[in-house]
Design a protein around this motif. Structure first.
Motif, PDB file in Angstrom:
ATOM      1  N   MET A   1       1.079  -1.209   0.047  1.00  0.00           N
ATOM      2  CA  MET A   1       0.164  -0.087   0.009  1.00  0.00           C
ATOM      3  C   MET A   1       0.907   1.027  -0.031  1.00  0.00           C
ATOM      4  O   MET A   1       1.699   1.329   0.689  1.00  0.00           O
ATOM      5  CB  MET A   1      -0.948   0.012   1.194  1.00  0.00           C
ATOM      6  CG  MET A   1      -1.699   1.202   1.496  1.00  0.00           C
ATOM      7  SD  MET A   1      -3.048   1.486   0.190  1.00  0.00           S
ATOM      8  CE  MET A   1      -4.080  -0.248   0.345  1.00  0.00           C
ATOM      9  N   HIS A   2       0.668   2.186  -0.928  1.00  0.00           N
ATOM     10  CA  HIS A   2       1.184   3.400  -0.796  1.00  0.00           C
ATOM     11  C   HIS A   2       0.479   4.474   0.186  1.00  0.00           C
ATOM     12  O   HIS A   2      -0.809   4.506   0.224  1.00  0.00           O
ATOM     13  CB  HIS A   2       1.333   4.192  -2.146  1.00  0.00           C
ATOM     14  CG  HIS A   2       1.710   3.231  -3.354  1.00  0.00           C
ATOM     15  ND1 HIS A   2       1.129   1.970  -3.699  1.00  0.00           N
ATOM     16  CD2 HIS A   2       2.981   3.593  -3.762  1.00  0.00           C
ATOM     17  CE1 HIS A   2       2.203   1.650  -4.535  1.00  0.00           C
ATOM     18  NE2 HIS A   2       3.274   2.444  -4.535  1.00  0.00           N
ATOM     19  N   LEU A   3       1.479   5.277   0.915  1.00  0.00           N
ATOM     20  CA  LEU A   3       0.953   6.285   1.716  1.00  0.00           C
ATOM     21  C   LEU A   3       1.367   7.453   1.521  1.00  0.00           C
ATOM     22  O   LEU A   3       2.845   7.916   1.209  1.00  0.00           O
ATOM     23  CB  LEU A   3       1.519   5.940   3.230  1.00  0.00           C
ATOM     24  CG  LEU A   3       1.117   6.675   4.322  1.00  0.00           C
ATOM     25  CD1 LEU A   3      -0.186   6.965   4.576  1.00  0.00           C
ATOM     26  CD2 LEU A   3       2.196   6.409   5.594  1.00  0.00           C
ATOM     27  N   LEU A   4       0.746   8.516   1.351  1.00  0.00           N
ATOM     28  CA  LEU A   4       0.979  10.037   1.172  1.00  0.00           C
ATOM     29  C   LEU A   4       0.969  10.882   2.650  1.00  0.00           C
ATOM     30  O   LEU A   4      -0.227  10.512   3.099  1.00  0.00           O
ATOM     31  CB  LEU A   4       0.328  10.623   0.010  1.00  0.00           C
ATOM     32  CG  LEU A   4       0.423  10.377  -1.457  1.00  0.00           C
ATOM     33  CD1 LEU A   4      -0.439  10.762  -2.239  1.00  0.00           C
ATOM     34  CD2 LEU A   4       1.960  10.820  -1.659  1.00  0.00           C
ATOM     35  N   ILE A   5       1.897  11.634   2.799  1.00  0.00           N
ATOM     36  CA  ILE A   5       1.857  12.337   4.188  1.00  0.00           C
ATOM     37  C   ILE A   5       1.848  13.832   4.045  1.00  0.00           C
ATOM     38  O   ILE A   5       3.077  14.172   3.803  1.00  0.00           O
ATOM     39  CB  ILE A   5       2.670  11.728   5.057  1.00  0.00           C
ATOM     40  CG1 ILE A   5       2.561  10.422   5.575  1.00  0.00           C
ATOM     41  CG2 ILE A   5       2.723  12.734   6.459  1.00  0.00           C
ATOM     42  CD1 ILE A   5       3.901   9.971   6.497  1.00  0.00           C
ATOM     43  N   PRO A   6       0.484  14.438   4.004  1.00  0.00           N
ATOM     44  CA  PRO A   6       0.947  16.005   3.806  1.00  0.00           C
ATOM     45  C   PRO A   6       1.496  16.479   4.933  1.00  0.00           C
ATOM     46  O   PRO A   6       1.059  16.373   6.071  1.00  0.00           O
ATOM     47  CB  PRO A   6      -0.715  16.309   3.532  1.00  0.00           C
ATOM     48  CG  PRO A   6      -1.273  15.293   3.334  1.00  0.00           C
ATOM     49  CD  PRO A   6      -0.597  14.088   3.910  1.00  0.00           C
ATOM     50  N   ALA A   7       2.757  17.328   4.785  1.00  0.00           N
ATOM     51  CA  ALA A   7       3.327  17.762   5.837  1.00  0.00           C
ATOM     52  C   ALA A   7       4.027  19.150   5.264  1.00  0.00           C
ATOM     53  O   ALA A   7       5.076  19.459   5.689  1.00  0.00           O
ATOM     54  CB  ALA A   7       4.460  16.827   6.254  1.00  0.00           C
ATOM     55  N   ALA A   8       3.066  20.099   4.860  1.00  0.00           N
ATOM     56  CA  ALA A   8       3.494  21.253   4.236  1.00  0.00           C
ATOM     57  C   ALA A   8       3.292  22.374   4.587  1.00  0.00           C
ATOM     58  O   ALA A   8       3.303  23.621   4.258  1.00  0.00           O
ATOM     59  CB  ALA A   8       3.336  21.066   2.655  1.00  0.00           C
ATOM     60  N   TRP A  46       5.543   2.149   0.829  1.00  0.00           N
ATOM     61  CA  TRP A  46       6.121   3.027   0.284  1.00  0.00           C
ATOM     62  C   TRP A  46       5.254   4.348   0.797  1.00  0.00           C
ATOM     63  O   TRP A  46       4.175   4.280   1.112  1.00  0.00           O
ATOM     64  CB  TRP A  46       5.653   3.068  -1.272  1.00  0.00           C
ATOM     65  CG  TRP A  46       6.456   4.054  -2.142  1.00  0.00           C
ATOM     66  CD1 TRP A  46       7.333   4.031  -2.664  1.00  0.00           C
ATOM     67  CD2 TRP A  46       5.565   5.444  -2.222  1.00  0.00           C
ATOM     68  NE1 TRP A  46       7.606   5.369  -3.444  1.00  0.00           N
ATOM     69  CE2 TRP A  46       6.627   6.210  -3.054  1.00  0.00           C
ATOM     70  CE3 TRP A  46       4.496   5.980  -1.897  1.00  0.00           C
ATOM     71  CZ2 TRP A  46       6.307   7.452  -3.615  1.00  0.00           C
ATOM     72  CZ3 TRP A  46       4.294   7.443  -2.198  1.00  0.00           C
ATOM     73  CH2 TRP A  46       5.176   8.003  -3.032  1.00  0.00           C
ATOM     74  N   ILE A  47       6.218   5.125   1.030  1.00  0.00           N
ATOM     75  CA  ILE A  47       5.867   6.385   1.881  1.00  0.00           C
ATOM     76  C   ILE A  47       6.143   7.664   1.256  1.00  0.00           C
ATOM     77  O   ILE A  47       7.357   7.798   0.617  1.00  0.00           O
ATOM     78  CB  ILE A  47       6.661   6.522   3.395  1.00  0.00           C
ATOM     79  CG1 ILE A  47       6.064   5.427   3.871  1.00  0.00           C
ATOM     80  CG2 ILE A  47       6.088   7.944   3.892  1.00  0.00           C
ATOM     81  CD1 ILE A  47       6.759   5.296   5.048  1.00  0.00           C
ATOM     82  N   GLY A  48       5.271   8.790   0.805  1.00  0.00           N
ATOM     83  CA  GLY A  48       5.479   9.803   0.205  1.00  0.00           C
ATOM     84  C   GLY A  48       5.222  11.086   1.179  1.00  0.00           C
ATOM     85  O   GLY A  48       4.412  11.059   1.874  1.00  0.00           O
ATOM     86  N   ILE A  49       6.239  12.058   1.282  1.00  0.00           N
ATOM     87  CA  ILE A  49       6.245  12.947   2.306  1.00  0.00           C
ATOM     88  C   ILE A  49       5.905  14.226   1.385  1.00  0.00           C
ATOM     89  O   ILE A  49       6.879  14.564   0.633  1.00  0.00           O
ATOM     90  CB  ILE A  49       7.366  13.213   3.312  1.00  0.00           C
ATOM     91  CG1 ILE A  49       7.554  11.722   3.907  1.00  0.00           C
ATOM     92  CG2 ILE A  49       7.264  14.441   4.065  1.00  0.00           C
ATOM     93  CD1 ILE A  49       8.730  11.985   4.883  1.00  0.00           C
ATOM     94  N   ILE A  50       4.977  15.065   1.509  1.00  0.00           N
ATOM     95  CA  ILE A  50       4.518  15.858   0.761  1.00  0.00           C
ATOM     96  C   ILE A  50       4.900  17.526   1.563  1.00  0.00           C
ATOM     97  O   ILE A  50       4.304  17.582   2.655  1.00  0.00           O
ATOM     98  CB  ILE A  50       3.254  16.081   0.583  1.00  0.00           C
ATOM     99  CG1 ILE A  50       2.712  14.907  -0.368  1.00  0.00           C
ATOM    100  CG2 ILE A  50       2.887  17.298  -0.682  1.00  0.00           C
ATOM    101  CD1 ILE A  50       1.253  14.774  -0.427  1.00  0.00           C
ATOM    102  N   GLY A  51       6.054  17.944   1.265  1.00  0.00           N
ATOM    103  CA  GLY A  51       6.609  19.103   2.182  1.00  0.00           C
ATOM    104  C   GLY A  51       7.086  20.220   1.296  1.00  0.00           C
ATOM    105  O   GLY A  51       7.148  20.245   0.200  1.00  0.00           O
ATOM    106  N   GLN A  52       7.607  21.275   2.090  1.00  0.00           N
ATOM    107  CA  GLN A  52       7.991  22.513   1.356  1.00  0.00           C
ATOM    108  C   GLN A  52       9.620  22.304   1.307  1.00  0.00           C
ATOM    109  O   GLN A  52      10.346  21.875   2.086  1.00  0.00           O
ATOM    110  CB  GLN A  52       7.580  23.762   1.927  1.00  0.00           C
ATOM    111  CG  GLN A  52       6.076  24.024   2.163  1.00  0.00           C
ATOM    112  CD  GLN A  52       5.644  24.178   0.847  1.00  0.00           C
ATOM    113  OE1 GLN A  52       6.253  24.518  -0.196  1.00  0.00           O
ATOM    114  NE2 GLN A  52       4.026  24.395   0.828  1.00  0.00           N
ATOM    115  N   PRO A  53      10.103  23.058  -0.007  1.00  0.00           N
ATOM    116  CA  PRO A  53      11.697  22.763   0.106  1.00  0.00           C
ATOM    117  C   PRO A  53      12.321  23.254   1.183  1.00  0.00           C
ATOM    118  O   PRO A  53      13.355  23.011   1.397  1.00  0.00           O
ATOM    119  CB  PRO A  53      11.916  23.701  -1.339  1.00  0.00           C
ATOM    120  CG  PRO A  53      10.721  23.441  -2.111  1.00  0.00           C
ATOM    121  CD  PRO A  53       9.447  23.642  -1.031  1.00  0.00           C
TER     122      PRO A  53
END
Length: 226
Positions: A1-8, A46-53
């Motif tokens: 399972m794919h996981l997206l973590i909004p962290a922005a 699988w983990i995707g971290i959605i963040g700011q540069p």
């Protein structure tokens, strides 16, 4: 399972001038606790971290300190949560068919909750973790007068993870961008597109860290788990 973590996001209600997920809770950044739970969930691979540069170096430091065994991808976030999740969907591997989306600020979610949501997602197109409302809810007009009292038995407080078929959620986000919809969670996009969203029983302790009081409660919960 794919996981997206909004962290922005920022921590404005935390009275903080930086991303609140970098704040410390029991000697670890908030985001670290979220990632540890995802690491321990058997269903997540699988983990995707959605963040700011601007936070990238801090995120890399967190990842270095907790040494995850699962692949982690950094995805640049947007100006809103909705835009960030849209970016996250574009950053998923081409093979991703289903995705869980979990707010980084809900750092007390357990591995069991991730696994239960992942299992349910195999049987439905969309879902949200949620808990039944205990308080009596009042609908109020713009003058502060109570308009109605809805039946509490039909009310649920939405949490995350929320899970969806990737193809359907992408289509919902595309339609939302075209029509200018502004929503606070992905389930609302599903609802606007007349797609069913199933409830998965959440966790009372799965609170979202929003204010300094929440941080104190979260510390108590973590220490009680120890």
């Amino acid at each position: 399972m794919h996981l997206l973590i909004p962290a922005a996001g920022m921590g404005k209600r935390m009275l903080h001038d930086r991303n609140k997920l970098l704040m410390t809770l029991c000697d670890r950044p908030l985001l670290a606790w979220t990632l540890i739970a995802a690491e321990r969930a058997a269903s997540i691979d699988w983990i995707g971290i959605i963040g700011q540069p601007a936070d990238r170096s801090d995120l890399d430091l967190i990842l270095g300190n907790i040494s995850l065994s699962k692949p982690v991808q950094f995805i640049q976030g947007g100006q809103t949560r909705q835009e960030s999740v849209y970016n996250g969907l574009q950053g998923l591997p081409a093979s991703a068919e289903r995705v869980l989306i979990h707010d980084g600020a809900r750092c007390l979610a357990t591995p069991d909750l991730f696994d239960r949501c992942a299992a349910m997602l195999a049987t439905c197109p969309g879902l949200i973790a949620a808990i039944s409302v205990k308080d009596t809810i009042k609908v109020v007009d713009n003058t502060g007068i109570v308009v109605s009292t809805p039946d509490r038995s039909n009310l649920w407080a939405a949490q995350t993870p929320q899970g969806f078929e990737v193809k359907l959620l992408k289509a919902c986000h595309d339609k939302g961008r075209t029509l200018g919809w502004e929503v606070t969670d992905d389930a609302a996009l599903f609802e606007k597109c007349n797609l069913p969203v199933t409830i998965v029983p959440g966790e009372e302790t799965n609170l979202k860290i929003t204010t300094p009081v929440d941080l104190a409660i979260a510390e108590f919960i973590l220490r009680s788990r120890e």
